[in-house]
Design a protein around this motif. Structure first.
Motif, PDB file in Angstrom:
ATOM      1  N   PHE A 193      -7.110   8.603   1.879  1.00 56.81           N
ATOM      2  CA  PHE A 193      -8.313   8.262   2.643  1.00 56.81           C
ATOM      3  C   PHE A 193      -8.888   6.948   2.136  1.00 56.81           C
ATOM      4  CE2 PHE A 193      -7.825  12.771   2.805  1.00 56.81           C
ATOM      5  CZ  PHE A 193      -8.271  13.173   4.056  1.00 56.81           C
ATOM      6  N   MET A 194      -9.376   6.139   3.072  1.00 49.91           N
ATOM      7  CA  MET A 194      -9.997   4.866   2.707  1.00 49.91           C
ATOM      8  C   MET A 194     -11.180   4.579   3.619  1.00 49.91           C
ATOM      9  SD  MET A 194     -10.018   2.358   0.657  1.00 49.91           S
ATOM     10  CE  MET A 194     -10.796   0.754   0.515  1.00 49.91           C
ATOM     11  N   SER A 195     -12.295   4.202   2.994  1.00 48.83           N
ATOM     12  CA  SER A 195     -13.463   3.684   3.704  1.00 48.83           C
ATOM     13  C   SER A 195     -13.771   2.331   3.080  1.00 48.83           C
ATOM     14  CB  SER A 195     -14.659   4.629   3.570  1.00 48.83           C
ATOM     15  OG  SER A 195     -15.826   4.036   4.116  1.00 48.83           O
ATOM     16  N   GLY A 196     -13.541   1.260   3.827  1.00 45.91           N
ATOM     17  CA  GLY A 196     -13.658  -0.079   3.275  1.00 45.91           C
ATOM     18  C   GLY A 196     -15.068  -0.627   3.321  1.00 45.91           C
ATOM     19  N   THR A 197     -15.233  -1.837   2.794  1.00 47.63           N
ATOM     20  CA  THR A 197     -16.561  -2.455   2.723  1.00 47.63           C
ATOM     21  C   THR A 197     -17.066  -2.912   4.083  1.00 47.63           C
ATOM     22  OG1 THR A 197     -15.515  -4.563   2.120  1.00 47.63           O
ATOM     23  CG2 THR A 197     -16.305  -3.164   0.318  1.00 47.63           C
ATOM     24  N   SER A 198     -16.208  -2.895   5.095  1.00 41.81           N
ATOM     25  CA  SER A 198     -16.687  -3.212   6.442  1.00 41.81           C
ATOM     26  C   SER A 198     -17.526  -2.087   7.032  1.00 41.81           C
ATOM     27  CB  SER A 198     -15.505  -3.511   7.374  1.00 41.81           C
ATOM     28  OG  SER A 198     -14.820  -4.661   6.961  1.00 41.81           O
ATOM     29  N   LEU A 199     -17.436  -0.894   6.428  1.00 43.47           N
ATOM     30  CA  LEU A 199     -18.247   0.257   6.839  1.00 43.47           C
ATOM     31  C   LEU A 199     -18.067   0.601   8.315  1.00 43.47           C
ATOM     32  CD1 LEU A 199     -21.621  -0.600   5.014  1.00 43.47           C
ATOM     33  CD2 LEU A 199     -19.693   0.739   4.152  1.00 43.47           C
ATOM     34  N   ASP A 200     -16.819   0.539   8.778  1.00 40.75           N
ATOM     35  CA  ASP A 200     -16.577   0.844  10.184  1.00 40.75           C
ATOM     36  C   ASP A 200     -16.029   2.244  10.405  1.00 40.75           C
ATOM     37  OD1 ASP A 200     -14.191   0.221   8.960  1.00 40.75           O
ATOM     38  OD2 ASP A 200     -13.387  -0.929  10.639  1.00 40.75           O
ATOM     39  N   ALA A 201     -15.229   2.757   9.459  1.00 42.48           N
ATOM     40  CA  ALA A 201     -14.577   4.037   9.704  1.00 42.48           C
ATOM     41  C   ALA A 201     -13.960   4.578   8.427  1.00 42.48           C
ATOM     42  CB  ALA A 201     -13.478   3.869  10.764  1.00 42.48           C
ATOM     43  N   VAL A 202     -13.616   5.866   8.482  1.00 43.33           N
ATOM     44  CA  VAL A 202     -12.743   6.484   7.481  1.00 43.33           C
ATOM     45  C   VAL A 202     -11.345   6.529   8.075  1.00 43.33           C
ATOM     46  CG1 VAL A 202     -12.250   8.524   6.096  1.00 43.33           C
ATOM     47  CG2 VAL A 202     -14.628   7.904   6.601  1.00 43.33           C
ATOM     48  N   ASP A 203     -10.374   5.983   7.363  1.00 39.30           N
ATOM     49  CA  ASP A 203      -8.976   6.058   7.775  1.00 39.30           C
ATOM     50  C   ASP A 203      -8.247   7.054   6.889  1.00 39.30           C
ATOM     51  OD1 ASP A 203      -8.943   4.051   9.854  1.00 39.30           O
ATOM     52  OD2 ASP A 203      -9.205   2.576   8.261  1.00 39.30           O
ATOM     53  N   ALA A 204      -7.313   7.785   7.470  1.00 41.47           N
ATOM     54  CA  ALA A 204      -6.542   8.777   6.723  1.00 41.47           C
ATOM     55  C   ALA A 204      -5.087   8.725   7.153  1.00 41.47           C
ATOM     56  CB  ALA A 204      -7.103  10.182   6.938  1.00 41.47           C
ATOM     57  N   ALA A 205      -4.196   9.086   6.229  1.00 45.39           N
ATOM     58  CA  ALA A 205      -2.766   9.095   6.534  1.00 45.39           C
ATOM     59  C   ALA A 205      -2.051  10.065   5.609  1.00 45.39           C
ATOM     60  CB  ALA A 205      -2.184   7.689   6.379  1.00 45.39           C
ATOM     61  N   LEU A 206      -0.942  10.586   6.112  1.00 39.29           N
ATOM     62  CA  LEU A 206      -0.057  11.446   5.325  1.00 39.29           C
ATOM     63  C   LEU A 206       1.241  10.703   5.055  1.00 39.29           C
ATOM     64  CD1 LEU A 206      -0.467  14.804   7.277  1.00 39.29           C
ATOM     65  CD2 LEU A 206      -1.259  14.367   4.938  1.00 39.29           C
ATOM     66  N   ILE A 207       1.714  10.779   3.813  1.00 40.27           N
ATOM     67  CA  ILE A 207       3.041  10.269   3.476  1.00 40.27           C
ATOM     68  C   ILE A 207       3.773  11.295   2.613  1.00 40.27           C
ATOM     69  CG2 ILE A 207       2.426   7.825   3.639  1.00 40.27           C
ATOM     70  CD1 ILE A 207       2.284   7.759   0.560  1.00 40.27           C
ATOM     71  N   LEU A 208       5.088  11.302   2.732  1.00 35.26           N
ATOM     72  CA  LEU A 208       5.938  12.116   1.870  1.00 35.26           C
ATOM     73  C   LEU A 208       6.437  11.206   0.757  1.00 35.26           C
ATOM     74  CD1 LEU A 208       7.366  14.881   1.442  1.00 35.26           C
ATOM     75  CD2 LEU A 208       9.296  13.946   2.743  1.00 35.26           C
ATOM     76  N   THR A 209       6.042  11.503  -0.482  1.00 37.16           N
ATOM     77  CA  THR A 209       6.311  10.568  -1.565  1.00 37.16           C
ATOM     78  C   THR A 209       6.476  11.292  -2.894  1.00 37.16           C
ATOM     79  OG1 THR A 209       5.468   8.610  -2.740  1.00 37.16           O
ATOM     80  CG2 THR A 209       3.823  10.201  -1.970  1.00 37.16           C
ATOM     81  N   ASP A 210       7.191  10.638  -3.798  1.00 39.77           N
ATOM     82  CA  ASP A 210       7.268  11.105  -5.180  1.00 39.77           C
ATOM     83  C   ASP A 210       6.494  10.163  -6.110  1.00 39.77           C
ATOM     84  OD1 ASP A 210       8.854   8.868  -5.194  1.00 39.77           O
ATOM     85  OD2 ASP A 210      10.641   9.845  -6.013  1.00 39.77           O
ATOM     86  N   GLY A 211       5.736   9.247  -5.532  1.00 42.25           N
ATOM     87  CA  GLY A 211       4.995   8.288  -6.327  1.00 42.25           C
ATOM     88  C   GLY A 211       5.790   7.041  -6.669  1.00 42.25           C
ATOM     89  N   ARG A 212       7.065   7.010  -6.273  1.00 41.35           N
ATOM     90  CA  ARG A 212       7.893   5.815  -6.477  1.00 41.35           C
ATOM     91  C   ARG A 212       8.364   5.247  -5.142  1.00 41.35           C
ATOM     92  NH1 ARG A 212       9.490   9.759  -9.404  1.00 41.35           N
ATOM     93  NH2 ARG A 212       9.357   9.801 -11.665  1.00 41.35           N
TER      94      ARG A 212
END
Length: 379
Positions: free
Chosen positions: A20-39
């Motif tokens: 999840f990310m809410s940036g300094t533009s204060l326009d929205a909350v963005d969310a995404a799913l990824i399949l990852t092992d951290g690498r």
């Protein structure tokens, strides 16, 4: 910096993680799913966006304004901060529900939440850096219903790092999917930052200067909306070349990377007194030339720059970048990426690395003395 996939860890099983990310533009909350092992990233899942309502945005703006006035001195404006945290929790919860509405694959095992940056001070000689992202972690953990990774910047700043940018770990994974060669990821948020992969595979990352922040502030201050939609104002205005030359003499541009900015280190006040069109044109051109100044600080000129973040939707800014940069400029979509979700994906990736004890910042990205883990996991 070694690339993210070269680190070692005991748990290499890929898992679905939400970011999840809410940036300094204060326009929205963005969310995404990824399949990852951290690498590596193995699959890309659902995405969601939850726009802030006007009253929610007003609350976040007020918290940011009071944070700037406070500036780590005197009584902390906790009442305004608590009100903002409640908005952040509620909107992230709704975004998570939206994210999972039609999701049929396994439920994410972890969520990475950046929180809302309201204040950031880069380290200066004799003065340590500081950073503040608003989040009520226990409430967020309960609202999302999965273990939470958060507070990704504090440890880096405590060790003398810039605390930003943090997305390079994820940018490295994206660039790995494109193959070898020099390339640069340009994030155009409130502030612009770059992640450059050099010929030997090493990374350099830093903030280059303003991006959308001053433009949005200028447009909103004139009652013309929250941003320069379609770059219309900038396209009809004329940039002030004399002022641009003066602005580019700022000490920031001679400061060696890695380096970071607060959203308000460069503000709309730079063009005070101009018409709304000429001000938009000048600020847009300044953002592009600031990126060019950053590219000029790299030891190698990249073969291409891949633009992500909200600024890539501004044709006037993208045209200015094409004029200013010494290499091809592509949008994230032209590289096969999901341009509106990259920052959210990045914090899912950082959450996976945090949970596995992998570094999330390096000397070449934030200036820390050695590769550093960071973040807190609330199980």
């Amino acid at each position: 910096m070694n690339t993210a996939n070269s680190d070692s860890a005991s748990d290499s099983r890929p898992e679905w993680v939400a970011g999840f990310m809410s940036g300094t533009s204060l326009d929205a909350v963005d969310a995404a799913l990824i399949l990852t092992d951290g690498r590596q990233v193995f699959e890309f899942g659902a995405t969601a966006e939850r726009k802030y309502l006007p009253e929610e945005r007003r609350i976040l703006q007020r918290a940011t304004e009071l944070a700037r006035t406070w500036n780590w001195t005197g009584p902390r404006p906790d009442e305004a901060f608590d009100e903002a945290k409640a908005v952040i929790t509620h909107t992230h919860s709704e975004t998570m529900q939206q994210l999972l509405t039609d999701w049929t694959d396994p439920t994410p095992v972890l969520a990475g939440v950046h929180g809302q940056t309201v204040l950031h001070r880069r380290p200066m000689p004799g003065k340590p850096g500081a950073t503040l992202q608003l989040i009520d972690a226990p409430a967020m953990r309960t609202a999302l219903g999965v273990p939470l990774a958060y507070d990704f910047r504090t440890a880096d700043v405590a060790e003398g790092g810039q605390g930003a940018p943090l997305a390079p770990a994820y940018h490295a994974a994206l660039l790995q999917r494109l193959g070898d060669g020099t390339a640069c990821v340009l994030n155009l948020g409130g502030v612009a930052n770059i992640t450059a992969r050099l010929a030997d595979g090493s990374l350099i990352a830093f903030d280059t200067g303003p991006a959308n922040g001053p433009i949005d502030e200028w447009v909103e201050g004139h009652g013309r909306g929250t941003h320069d939609f379609g770059g219309t104002l900038a396209k009809t205005g004329t940039a002030d070349e004399a002022l641009l030359e003066q602005l580019l003499q700022h000490d920031w541009f001679s400061e060696a990377p890695p380096k970071s900015l607060d959203r308000y280190d460069f503000s709309a006040a730079m063009v005070k007194g101009m018409s709304v069109e000429d001000g938009a044109a000048t600020l847009t051109e300044f953002s592009a030339r600031a990126v060019a100044a950053g590219i000029a600080q790299l030891p190698e000129i990249p073969s291409r720059v891949i633009a992500c973040g909200g600024g890539r939707h501004n044709p006037a800014l993208m045209d200015a970048l094409a004029r200013a940069l010494p290499c091809a400029v592509l949008s994230a979509e032209e590289a096969g990426w999901r341009g509106d979700s990259i920052e959210a994906e990045a914090f899912a990736f950082l959450a996976a690395r945090t949970a596995r004890g992998l570094p999330i910042s390096w000397p070449g990205t934030t200036g820390v003395p050695e590769p550093m883990t960071g973040g807190i996991v609330l199980a």
